[in-house]
Design an enzyme around this catalytic site. Structure first.
Site, PDB file in Angstrom:
ATOM      1  N   ASP A 100       0.829  -1.208   0.000  1.00 54.64           N
ATOM      2  CA  ASP A 100       0.000   0.000   0.000  1.00 54.64           C
ATOM      3  C   ASP A 100       0.865   1.260   0.000  1.00 54.64           C
ATOM      4  O   ASP A 100       0.664   2.168   0.810  1.00 54.64           O
ATOM      5  CB  ASP A 100      -0.948  -0.003   1.200  1.00 54.64           C
ATOM      6  CG  ASP A 100      -2.004   1.093   1.131  1.00 54.64           C
ATOM      7  OD1 ASP A 100      -2.209   1.653   0.040  1.00 54.64           O
ATOM      8  OD2 ASP A 100      -2.604   1.399   2.182  1.00 54.64           O
ATOM      9  N   HIS A 124      -2.522  -0.389  11.664  1.00 53.29           N
ATOM     10  CA  HIS A 124      -2.017  -1.676  11.179  1.00 53.29           C
ATOM     11  C   HIS A 124      -0.521  -1.631  10.920  1.00 53.29           C
ATOM     12  O   HIS A 124       0.111  -0.578  10.957  1.00 53.29           O
ATOM     13  CB  HIS A 124      -2.746  -2.074   9.894  1.00 53.29           C
ATOM     14  CG  HIS A 124      -2.786  -0.973   8.872  1.00 53.29           C
ATOM     15  ND1 HIS A 124      -3.888  -0.160   8.701  1.00 53.29           N
ATOM     16  CD2 HIS A 124      -1.853  -0.513   7.999  1.00 53.29           C
ATOM     17  CE1 HIS A 124      -3.633   0.730   7.772  1.00 53.29           C
ATOM     18  NE2 HIS A 124      -2.394   0.539   7.328  1.00 53.29           N
ATOM     19  N   ASP A 147      -3.096   8.260  10.620  1.00 55.52           N
ATOM     20  CA  ASP A 147      -3.687   7.600   9.470  1.00 55.52           C
ATOM     21  C   ASP A 147      -4.716   6.559   9.902  1.00 55.52           C
ATOM     22  O   ASP A 147      -4.444   5.725  10.772  1.00 55.52           O
ATOM     23  CB  ASP A 147      -2.578   6.920   8.650  1.00 55.52           C
ATOM     24  CG  ASP A 147      -3.130   6.100   7.501  1.00 55.52           C
ATOM     25  OD1 ASP A 147      -3.684   6.707   6.574  1.00 55.52           O
ATOM     26  OD2 ASP A 147      -3.014   4.858   7.556  1.00 55.52           O
ATOM     27  N   GLU A 176      -7.011  11.975  10.371  1.00 52.97           N
ATOM     28  CA  GLU A 176      -7.563  11.619   9.070  1.00 52.97           C
ATOM     29  C   GLU A 176      -8.796  10.749   9.259  1.00 52.97           C
ATOM     30  O   GLU A 176      -8.701   9.598   9.697  1.00 52.97           O
ATOM     31  CB  GLU A 176      -6.515  10.860   8.231  1.00 52.97           C
ATOM     32  CG  GLU A 176      -6.968  10.577   6.805  1.00 52.97           C
ATOM     33  CD  GLU A 176      -7.148   9.102   6.494  1.00 52.97           C
ATOM     34  OE1 GLU A 176      -7.636   8.794   5.390  1.00 52.97           O
ATOM     35  OE2 GLU A 176      -6.816   8.271   7.345  1.00 52.97           O
ATOM     36  N   ASP A 233     -11.046   1.761  -0.799  1.00 53.98           N
ATOM     37  CA  ASP A 233     -12.246   2.512  -0.449  1.00 53.98           C
ATOM     38  C   ASP A 233     -13.042   2.745  -1.726  1.00 53.98           C
ATOM     39  O   ASP A 233     -12.699   3.599  -2.546  1.00 53.98           O
ATOM     40  CB  ASP A 233     -11.874   3.847   0.204  1.00 53.98           C
ATOM     41  CG  ASP A 233     -13.094   4.550   0.810  1.00 53.98           C
ATOM     42  OD1 ASP A 233     -14.218   4.254   0.367  1.00 53.98           O
ATOM     43  OD2 ASP A 233     -12.903   5.379   1.714  1.00 53.98           O
ATOM     44  N   GLN A 248     -14.635   6.348  -2.892  1.00 51.50           N
ATOM     45  CA  GLN A 248     -13.846   7.463  -3.377  1.00 51.50           C
ATOM     46  C   GLN A 248     -13.675   7.385  -4.896  1.00 51.50           C
ATOM     47  O   GLN A 248     -13.635   6.301  -5.472  1.00 51.50           O
ATOM     48  CB  GLN A 248     -12.475   7.489  -2.699  1.00 51.50           C
ATOM     49  CG  GLN A 248     -12.558   7.745  -1.199  1.00 51.50           C
ATOM     50  CD  GLN A 248     -11.184   7.844  -0.561  1.00 51.50           C
ATOM     51  OE1 GLN A 248     -10.158   7.735  -1.222  1.00 51.50           O
ATOM     52  NE2 GLN A 248     -11.156   8.056   0.745  1.00 51.50           N
ATOM     53  N   ARG A 297      -5.932   3.956  -7.106  1.00 49.85           N
ATOM     54  CA  ARG A 297      -5.362   5.231  -6.661  1.00 49.85           C
ATOM     55  C   ARG A 297      -4.073   5.591  -7.391  1.00 49.85           C
ATOM     56  O   ARG A 297      -3.654   6.748  -7.395  1.00 49.85           O
ATOM     57  CB  ARG A 297      -5.128   5.186  -5.144  1.00 49.85           C
ATOM     58  CG  ARG A 297      -6.421   5.138  -4.342  1.00 49.85           C
ATOM     59  CD  ARG A 297      -6.148   4.932  -2.871  1.00 49.85           C
ATOM     60  NE  ARG A 297      -5.465   3.660  -2.628  1.00 49.85           N
ATOM     61  CZ  ARG A 297      -4.973   3.306  -1.446  1.00 49.85           C
ATOM     62  NH1 ARG A 297      -5.080   4.123  -0.414  1.00 49.85           N
ATOM     63  NH2 ARG A 297      -4.386   2.134  -1.302  1.00 49.85           N
TER      64      ARG A 297
END
Length: 503
Positions: free
Chosen positions: A50, A88, A193, A233, A342, A345, A399
């Site tokens: 990620d 995480h 985050d 966030e 997500d 988005q 993304r």
């Protein structure tokens, strides 16, 4: 943090490779535009599952980018914001590997969350349906540990990101070590985050619970004791931002991007004006980030009990306009058609969401820069970047369409674009003019016009927006004088600087 614009960037995707390169960029072609930089995850490794948000070692700088000394050197020049990835850690981290191997004998035995720890008696269907998750599936990953035992790991995001029990002593020690390491490198502010998902409790949504707010207060106090400010966030109904803003230093204004787009698309600033009148002043204003454009931030709440900032039909029209303006690139990169964490988005560069229309783009940036709070400019947005469909095709990650890797030649070329030069001129005004440390006033004569005004003593800065003409003009007092003149306009042909004026 200084009341000046900040750059949001990955080190390796903008500067050519290292933290030193990033510093040279800020001291060179971007000089005078920014007083701070949010350095997106620079921890080991930056290229996991990620894009760095799955650290193997949150206390180690990826050696390809530099060292902690390089972070400190950057912090000597500008305010540095860094991520604390609260929720995480990577399944390849030494902590998880040790627990996977030793089980209850591991010093990290209590650090990781499993289905059975939250639901020791099992879960009812209603328990699972109540869970608020960013992805369409349940937040669990089947795993067989090194001892051959099958377990269900709690994985809110990807199967490589194992959720931490932040209430367990091992989880607390881990986060405390991260905070201390960042503080020792002179990091000025931390971004918490995905903290909305940090507390899990049976029978709840496991998102932004009262216990979550208590945990936010606790970690904020720890950061303050280390002289670091805190940005939280959280995506979701706008009331959550208003509530959290009362207990932390900074929150994101995630409602701003869709509201600005709606205003520009429809030539109707009324919903945007209503939000400006109620939004928290301690906001980090953004139009784009490393994630997508949030829809939930202007929509009704999950149960449709609290209305949103836009009605659903307006949201539907907004989404379709983004897709049309981006020539369906955003449709390819969003929702179930790409590998997205997500699905609510919309993945698209902000420049492409406006159909690459320079005038509209500069109006949007002018509104962002004149709102109370600290404007953060994402590196792709700074360069008026377009959707990277090649990267999307290579990775399948939605993304990534807005996470381009700039070569040196591409960067140099992008900086010469009139629209980028105009944006840099605007940022220089926001970065240096004394009026922005004063009082803010909003006036609106009709739905197509806004005036955003800052006054501090004899210093003033005024933004006039005319949506019917799609034009924005900035009028400022000259430094050291009481005279005023139009010092910036949204015409990229003049690089935003009016004739007879200096940048």
């Amino acid at each position: 943090m200084k009341n000046q614009p900040q750059l949001i960037t990955y080190v390796d995707r903008l500067s050519g490779g290292t933290l030193g390169d990033l510093q040279r960029l800020l001291d060179g072609p971007l000089k005078g535009a920014f007083g701070g930089v949010h350095v997106l995850p620079f921890f080991h490794p930056i290229d996991g599952a990620d894009a760095g948000f799955d650290p193997i070692d949150h206390t180690q700088v990826d050696s390809r980018l530099g060292t902690w000394d390089d972070v400190a050197a950057l912090a000597d020049r500008v305010d540095v914001m860094a991520d604390v990835i609260v929720n995480h850690i990577s399944r390849h981290s030494p902590q998880f590997v040790d627990w996977d191997r030793q089980g209850d004998a591991s010093p990290y035995a209590g650090m990781f969350l499993t289905y059975s720890r939250i639901f020791p008696q099992g879960a009812h269907e209603s328990d699972l349906l109540a869970l608020s998750t960013p992805r369409p599936s349940l937040p669990f990953t089947r795993h067989t540990n090194a001892r051959g035992e099958p377990i269900l790991l709690w994985t809110t995001f990807t199967s490589d990101q194992i959720d931490i029990d932040v209430r367990d002593p091992a989880g607390r020690r881990y986060l405390a070590d991260v905070l201390t390491r960042l503080q020792s490198a002179k990091v000025r502010a931390i971004r918490l985050d995905a903290i909305g998902y940090a507390i899990k409790q049976a029978g709840t949504s496991c998102f932004m619970l009262p216990e979550t707010r208590a945990f936010i207060a606790e970690i904020t106090a720890q950061a303050h004791a280390l002289d670091m400010e805190v940005l939280v966030e959280v995506h979701g109904h706008y009331q959550a931002q208003l509530d959290v803003a009362r207990q932390v230093d900074w929150v994101y204004d995630f409602a701003l991007p869709p509201l600005v787009l709606h205003a520009l698309y429809t030539r109707d600033a009324a919903p945007l004006r209503r939000w400006i009148e109620m939004r928290p002043p301690n906001a980090i204003t953004v139009l784009d980030t490393h994630d997508g454009i949030g829809v939930a931030d202007v929509a009704a709440d999950r149960d449709n009990r609290a209305p949103g900032l836009l009605p659903q039909d307006a949201i539907d029209a907004l989404l379709e306009t983004i897709h049309r303006r981006s020539r369906d690139a955003s449709r390819l990169a969003s929702g179930a058609t790409a590998r997205n964490l997500d699905t609510s988005q919309i993945n698209c560069t902000f420049y492409d969401a406006l159909g690459r229309r320079d005038a509209e783009y500069l109006v949007a940036r002018a509104i962002q820069c004149f709102l109370p709070g600290i404007p953060q400019i994402y590196y792709v947005g700074l360069l008026a970047g377009t959707n990277d469909l090649d990267l999307l095709r290579r990775t399948g990650e939605g993304r990534d369409v807005n996470r381009h890797y700039y070569t040196t030649a591409e960067l140099q070329s992008a900086l010469t674009q009139p629209v980028v030069q105009s944006l840099l001129s605007l940022l220089h005004i926001r970065n240096t003019h004394a009026a922005f440390d004063g009082e803010f006033h909003l006036t609106a004569t009709d739905v197509t016009r806004l005036a955003l005004v800052w006054v501090r003593g004899a210093a003033s800065a005024r933004l006039d927006v005319d949506l019917s003409e799609m034009r924005a003009a900035v009028t400022c007092t000259a430094e050291g004088a009481g005279t005023t003149g139009t010092t910036w306009c949204s015409s990229p042909a003049t690089n935003g600087v009016m004739q007879g004026e200096s940048r």
